[in-house]
Design a protein around this motif. Structure first.
Motif, PDB file in Angstrom:
ATOM      1  N   LYS A  70       0.835  -1.208   0.000  1.00 14.83           N
ATOM      2  CA  LYS A  70       0.000   0.000   0.000  1.00 14.83           C
ATOM      3  C   LYS A  70       0.870   1.257   0.000  1.00 14.83           C
ATOM      4  O   LYS A  70       0.432   2.305  -0.451  1.00 14.83           O
ATOM      5  N   CYS A  71       2.080   1.155   0.544  1.00 17.57           N
ATOM      6  CA  CYS A  71       3.067   2.252   0.567  1.00 17.57           C
ATOM      7  C   CYS A  71       2.486   3.554   1.112  1.00 17.57           C
ATOM      8  O   CYS A  71       2.683   4.632   0.547  1.00 17.57           O
ATOM      9  N   CYS A  72       1.810   3.474   2.239  1.00 17.12           N
ATOM     10  CA  CYS A  72       1.193   4.659   2.845  1.00 17.12           C
ATOM     11  C   CYS A  72       2.208   5.742   3.197  1.00 17.12           C
ATOM     12  O   CYS A  72       1.948   6.933   2.987  1.00 17.12           O
ATOM     13  N   LYS A  74       5.197   6.320   1.869  1.00 15.27           N
ATOM     14  CA  LYS A  74       5.719   6.929   0.636  1.00 15.27           C
ATOM     15  C   LYS A  74       4.667   7.839  -0.003  1.00 15.27           C
ATOM     16  O   LYS A  74       4.965   8.968  -0.380  1.00 15.27           O
ATOM     17  N   ARG A  75       3.458   7.337  -0.116  1.00 16.76           N
ATOM     18  CA  ARG A  75       2.406   8.136  -0.756  1.00 16.76           C
ATOM     19  C   ARG A  75       2.132   9.424   0.009  1.00 16.76           C
ATOM     20  O   ARG A  75       1.956  10.484  -0.586  1.00 16.76           O
ATOM     21  N   GLU A  78       5.066  11.909  -0.533  1.00 13.04           N
ATOM     22  CA  GLU A  78       5.036  12.504  -1.872  1.00 13.04           C
ATOM     23  C   GLU A  78       3.854  13.450  -2.041  1.00 13.04           C
ATOM     24  O   GLU A  78       3.960  14.450  -2.741  1.00 13.04           O
ATOM     25  N   LYS A  79       2.758  13.179  -1.372  1.00 10.93           N
ATOM     26  CA  LYS A  79       1.595  14.059  -1.462  1.00 10.93           C
ATOM     27  C   LYS A  79       1.845  15.399  -0.772  1.00 10.93           C
ATOM     28  O   LYS A  79       1.499  16.449  -1.295  1.00 10.93           O
TER      29      LYS A  79
END
Length: 139
Positions: A70-72, A74-75, A78-79
């Motif tokens: 899911k890479c929470c 990282k996401r 980046e957001k």
């Protein structure tokens, strides 16, 4: 280490072993393997709008350590702060079956789980050292 600061933002997932491993590996890296050379960022605070966390991630290299695909971490980085310097996904290292298993409490971990922590912490250190090398600094 000169002025380089490197942050590590680990998964806060509580629903699978990968989240627990990511947090323990991050702490081991910071407290035993690269003492005084890195800081951790708090994902729940980061997601809640913590300006200190988000500002750090905009200004300094950040390695995200996610428990699953899911890479929470990282996401979110980046957001709110831009591209991460590197990322590590525990399920890519240990396999999805292990990372998604339901053993999640650190009080329930066995020797095999601590070996997983060691393996992931070593991988975080490799990414950390690579960033320093690219900046022309030694560990």
């Amino acid at each position: 280490m000169a002025d380089t600061k490197i942050g590590v933002l680990s998964c806060s997932g509580e629903e699978c072993l990968g989240g627990t491993i990511s947090r323990l590996a991050t702490r081991k890296m910071m407290e035993k393997l690269r003492v005084g050379k890195t800081v951790t960022l708090c994902l729940p605070l980061y997601l809640a709008g913590g300006e200190g966390e988000r500002s750090f991630a905009k200004a300094y290299p950040v390695i995200t350590v996610d428990g699953c695909s899911k890479c929470c971490a990282k996401r979110a980085t980046e957001k709110y702060s831009g591209k991460v310097s590197d990322t590590l996904v525990v399920s890519d290292i240990l396999g999805e079956h292990a990372a998604l298993s339901k053993v999640v409490s650190s009080k329930d971990l066995k020797n095999e789980h601590y070996q997983m922590v060691d393996k992931v912490a070593d991988e975080i250190c490799k990414k950390f050292d690579k960033i320093l090398y690219e900046k022309g600094e030694n560990k």
